[in-house]
Design a protein around this motif. Structure first.
Motif, PDB file in Angstrom:
ATOM      1  N   GLY A   1       0.814  -1.147   0.003  1.00  0.00           N
ATOM      2  CA  GLY A   1      -0.093   0.067  -0.083  1.00  0.00           C
ATOM      3  C   GLY A   1       0.853   1.353   0.053  1.00  0.00           C
ATOM      4  O   GLY A   1       2.260   1.227   0.299  1.00  0.00           O
ATOM      5  N   ASN A   2       0.270   2.310  -0.100  1.00  0.00           N
ATOM      6  CA  ASN A   2       1.155   3.709  -0.420  1.00  0.00           C
ATOM      7  C   ASN A   2       0.338   4.654   0.424  1.00  0.00           C
ATOM      8  O   ASN A   2      -0.886   4.840   0.197  1.00  0.00           O
ATOM      9  CB  ASN A   2       1.164   3.882  -1.625  1.00  0.00           C
ATOM     10  N   GLU A   3       0.890   5.468   1.020  1.00  0.00           N
ATOM     11  CA  GLU A   3       0.283   6.422   1.871  1.00  0.00           C
ATOM     12  C   GLU A   3      -0.281   7.441   0.766  1.00  0.00           C
ATOM     13  O   GLU A   3      -1.312   7.976   1.076  1.00  0.00           O
ATOM     14  CB  GLU A   3       1.290   7.287   2.631  1.00  0.00           C
ATOM     15  N   LYS A   4       0.723   7.880  -0.389  1.00  0.00           N
ATOM     16  CA  LYS A   4       0.019   8.781  -1.004  1.00  0.00           C
ATOM     17  C   LYS A   4      -0.765   8.104  -2.171  1.00  0.00           C
ATOM     18  O   LYS A   4      -0.727   6.967  -2.666  1.00  0.00           O
ATOM     19  CB  LYS A   4       1.205   9.342  -1.833  1.00  0.00           C
TER      20      LYS A   4
ATOM     21  N   VAL B   1      -3.778  -2.215  -1.022  1.00  0.00           N
ATOM     22  CA  VAL B   1      -4.526  -1.314  -1.190  1.00  0.00           C
ATOM     23  C   VAL B   1      -4.053  -0.237  -1.910  1.00  0.00           C
ATOM     24  O   VAL B   1      -2.980   0.152  -1.719  1.00  0.00           O
ATOM     25  CB  VAL B   1      -4.830  -0.395   0.217  1.00  0.00           C
ATOM     26  N   ALA B   2      -5.111   0.432  -2.943  1.00  0.00           N
ATOM     27  CA  ALA B   2      -4.623   1.624  -3.674  1.00  0.00           C
ATOM     28  C   ALA B   2      -5.614   2.716  -3.742  1.00  0.00           C
ATOM     29  O   ALA B   2      -6.788   2.162  -3.932  1.00  0.00           O
ATOM     30  CB  ALA B   2      -3.941   1.045  -5.034  1.00  0.00           C
ATOM     31  N   ARG B   3      -4.999   4.072  -4.043  1.00  0.00           N
ATOM     32  CA  ARG B   3      -6.153   5.088  -4.281  1.00  0.00           C
ATOM     33  C   ARG B   3      -5.538   5.662  -5.626  1.00  0.00           C
ATOM     34  O   ARG B   3      -4.344   5.925  -5.603  1.00  0.00           O
ATOM     35  CB  ARG B   3      -6.146   6.108  -3.351  1.00  0.00           C
ATOM     36  N   ILE B   4      -6.516   5.587  -6.573  1.00  0.00           N
ATOM     37  CA  ILE B   4      -6.036   6.354  -7.773  1.00  0.00           C
ATOM     38  C   ILE B   4      -6.871   7.353  -8.283  1.00  0.00           C
ATOM     39  O   ILE B   4      -8.021   7.373  -8.173  1.00  0.00           O
ATOM     40  CB  ILE B   4      -5.833   5.201  -8.943  1.00  0.00           C
ATOM     41  N   VAL B   5      -6.084   8.629  -8.657  1.00  0.00           N
ATOM     42  CA  VAL B   5      -6.781   9.891  -9.240  1.00  0.00           C
ATOM     43  C   VAL B   5      -6.549  10.065 -10.595  1.00  0.00           C
ATOM     44  O   VAL B   5      -5.260  10.185 -10.965  1.00  0.00           O
ATOM     45  CB  VAL B   5      -6.540  11.080  -8.325  1.00  0.00           C
ATOM     46  N   VAL B   6      -7.422   9.926 -11.569  1.00  0.00           N
ATOM     47  CA  VAL B   6      -6.930  10.375 -12.880  1.00  0.00           C
ATOM     48  C   VAL B   6      -7.810  11.630 -13.313  1.00  0.00           C
ATOM     49  O   VAL B   6      -8.933  11.875 -13.087  1.00  0.00           O
ATOM     50  CB  VAL B   6      -7.596   9.319 -13.837  1.00  0.00           C
TER      51      VAL B   6
END
Lengths: 254, 456
Positions: B172-175, B204-209
């Motif tokens: 996972g990544n904080e950012k 876990v990942a969050r991605i903004v496009v």
């Protein structure tokens, strides 16, 4: 302050108000009572500017100005407030945002600058205390998921925030238990000054134990059929609305 | 020439272009990309560009978009400007791992692949296919089906670059990751990019496009994104389309979910010409859940068409689609929500809602639920509304001194808020709220202090 002369109004061709005459002066509290369907809510909606109704005759002036030509928001800015019988839930519009917009619109109209954030929040705190509204409610969406009592309290809170000259409270007591009723009445009484006026619309006499009116009008079939002092409320309580209906049977036969 | 003839002509032109550029394409690409090319172009020849005869494209005039004379390039063109000078996202709290694509190409101003100490790899898909061919190969073309979708076949035949994100097992990544797609050119352009996201088991990942077009020229983007979400992994994916009226976009996202995985996929379409978003979800393991959301605001002659297809292939999965649209002027919109519950997918819960507000008499919305249910123990519901703003609410606001315009804006904003409030990246959510507000007010809805001056 408010003068209504021979006001007639209808919806979809059905005449609801059949010639209302009423004068409210600064400092007065008027109560309008009457059985269901007598036109109480129609009258309050027309005063607030609802365009569902067609005014077919008569006139309404507020501080000498023709009220009927003004859109609802201008009436509000001039100092008319309607406390709704059924306050509308507006999901997604926060109470804070709603009230800040409303207060600043009214201030703009009075040539006052926008309130600073801190002044606005201070005002919110004060008015919340006045109507004993739960602090959490103002951080939610307008009326969304509020209980019946919370919605009514929220109406009085908004009245406190907007400081109207004329407040019309449409069945503010309906659906309230006695404690909530007392709180609402207490809030209204605290907001009463010699400069403003209040019209309390109610079906029951019990609210008038707590908000004592100067004048009581009985509305029946679109007309004010009786006007008197606060003792009229007791008479109605004792005899019921049939007492009003009897001598007015001729109206139905018109 | 009839529309069908025109589309046939476009299909032939693109197929010919493939033949003439095949050698350059294959020479410059990883074998991972080259392997399916021939098959893909064969399928494309048969399937063609989807016309009105294709039931899935009933409401979108594909012909109008594809028959424009765009420039097409096999190789990246030299872009003479410094993206670093021009672009930095100004959402202060939105500290992200940035991937920049310019006209569909990874912008080569940094190592094409970043490898973080925690094992995360992100950057250019072309580079990833060269350096990690096995990793890419095990997912590439596995979810986006080029044998049935013409636009996917076209993309696969020409695929060369795009974004790549890999989150290792339990990683996972904080950012959050931020993919910025920029269109910038001196000519009308046809752009294709191919993207791959791999979220391994337990990760876990969050991605903004963010899609932006910077030049006031005609664009057509045909992008394909494949997303793998492993067992018990979680992905939040937000797509913000903020292009201009000449930017046409066909984007197809394929999400493959394994057991107990959770995905939120949210598309906010603020601006665009003709926009078509395809989201295909395959729930391929028990207990997986998917939430696909969308908000679109369209005015003038814009057209936004959202198509979702959720395949409940395994039991005990949950899916919901919630799409909302506000249409002004002569704008048109469409929503199709297909849900397939296979015979073995017992205990499925599948919900779908599509609510729309039309602000004018000329605006139009078409909405279609398509439920195919072969299992007998399921909970499914769908609902759609097309209406106006709530008159009672408008009156209520006006009686508090708020004028009609402001009251309408408040209500429209509130309508969209239901979708935006589910954005879990807080600074992004606030920015989206702000952008939507500006968009509704008819102000330029570019990010406020962003030096990139998006044309509208």
């Amino acid at each position: 302050m408010l003068i209504i002369k021979n006001l007639r109004a209808s919806i979809e061709g059905n005449e609801i108000l059949k010639g209302i005459n009423l004068e409210v002066k600064a400092g007065e509290v008027h109560a309008i009572m009457g059985p269901n369907g007598s036109g109480k809510s129609t009258l309050s909606a027309i005063l607030a500017g609802r365009d569902l109704y067609q005014v077919t005759a008569g006139e309404v002036t507020f501080e000498g100005e023709n009220l009927l030509d003004l859109p609802p928001e201008v009436r509000a800015r001039k100092g008319i407030f309607l406390g709704f019988q059924y306050p509308v839930e507006i999901p997604g519009v926060s109470m804070v945002n709603f009230m800040r917009t409303a207060v600043n619109e009214v201030r703009k109209f009075r040539n006052l600058p926008d309130l600073s954030s801190s002044d606005f929040l201070k005002m919110m705190r004060e008015k919340k205390a006045l109507v004993e509204i739960d602090s959490g409610l103002t951080s939610r969406s307008v009326n969304e998921g509020f209980s019946g009592g919370e919605k009514k309290r929220n109406e009085i809170f908004q009245m406190a925030m907007l400081e109207p000259k004329l407040a019309i409270l449409d069945e503010t007591d309906s659906g309230l238990d006695i404690d909530a009723l007392k709180t609402v009445a207490y809030g209204v009484n605290r907001l009463k000054t010699p400069q403003n006026a209040i019209i309390v619309i109610t079906h029951y006499q019990r609210l008038l134990d707590y908000i004592v009116p100067d004048v009581i009008h009985v509305l029946y079939q679109g007309r004010i059929v009786k006007t008197g002092g606060k003792e009229l409320a007791f008479e109605l309580e004792e005899k019921g609305y049939d007492w009003i209906k009897e001598p007015n049977r001729e109206i139905e036969n018109e | 020439m009839s529309k069908d003839d025109t589309l046939q002509q476009v299909t032939t032109n693109l197929s010919d272009w493939y033949l003439s550029s095949r050698d350059r394409l294959t020479k410059a690409s990883s074998p991972v990309f080259n392997a399916p090319r021939t098959e893909a172009i064969d399928h494309f020849r048969t399937l063609g560009i989807p016309g009105r005869g294709n039931e899935n494209y009933l409401y979108t005039d594909v012909q109008k978009v594809f028959s424009q004379p765009y420039k097409r390039h096999i190789d990246p063109q030299k872009i003479i400007f410094s993206v670093e000078d021009l672009f930095h996202c100004d959402i202060p709290e939105l500290d992200t791992e940035l991937i920049l694509l310019v006209n569909g190409w990874f912008y080569n101003n940094r190592p094409p692949l970043q490898i973080l100490p925690n094992g995360i790899i992100y950057g250019s898909l072309a580079e990833a296919a060269l350096r990690y061919p096995d990793m890419v190969k095990s997912h590439y073309t596995k979810y986006a089906d080029h044998s049935t979708e013409g636009l996917v076949a076209l993309n696969t035949a020409f695929a060369r670059d795009g974004t790549f994100i890999y989150i290792p097992k339990n990683g996972g990544n904080e950012k959050a990751f931020q993919i910025v797609n920029i269109l910038l050119s001196t000519e009308d352009l046809f752009v294709q990019h191919r993207n791959l996201v791999i979220v391994e088991e337990g990760a876990v990942a969050r991605i903004v496009v963010c899609d932006h077009s910077l030049s006031a020229l005609q664009y057509l983007t045909n992008s394909v994104t494949e997303i793998y979400v492993g067992k018990n992994a979680e992905l939040h994916y937000y797509k913000l389309q903020n292009e201009h009226n000449l930017s046409n976009q066909f984007s197809s996202s394929y999400i493959h979910q394994e057991r107990d995985s959770r995905v939120v996929f949210n598309t906010v379409s603020l601006h665009g010409g003709i926009v078509r978003n395809n989201v295909f979800v395959k729930l391929n393991g028990q207990g997986a859940s998917n939430e696909t959301l969308g908000l679109f605001l369209a005015d003038q002659n814009q057209h936004v068409d959202n198509y979702t297809f959720v395949d409940h292939a395994e039991p005990d999965c949950t899916s919901s689609q919630n799409f909302k649209g506000v249409l002004d002027d002569q704008a048109t919109g469409a929503f199709t929500g297909r849900i397939l519950v296979r015979q073995d997918a017992q205990k499925t819960e599948a919900y779908q809602v599509n609510n729309n507000i039309l602000l004018t008499d000329e605006a139009q919305m078409s909405t279609r639920p398509q439920l195919e249910i072969y299992a007998d123990d399921v909970k499914c519901s769908h609902g759609a509304t097309v209406g106006q703003l709530d008159e009672n609410a408008l009156f209520y606001l006006r009686t508090r001194g708020i004028d009609s315009r402001e009251a309408r804006l408040l209500l429209m904003h509130a309508f969209g808020h239901e979708i935006l409030k589910q954005v879990s990246v807080k600074p992004l959510q606030e920015r989206l709220e702000d952008l939507v507000d500006k968009r509704l007010r008819g102000e330029l809805s570019r990010c406020n202090n962003c030096p990139v001056q998006c044309e509208t």
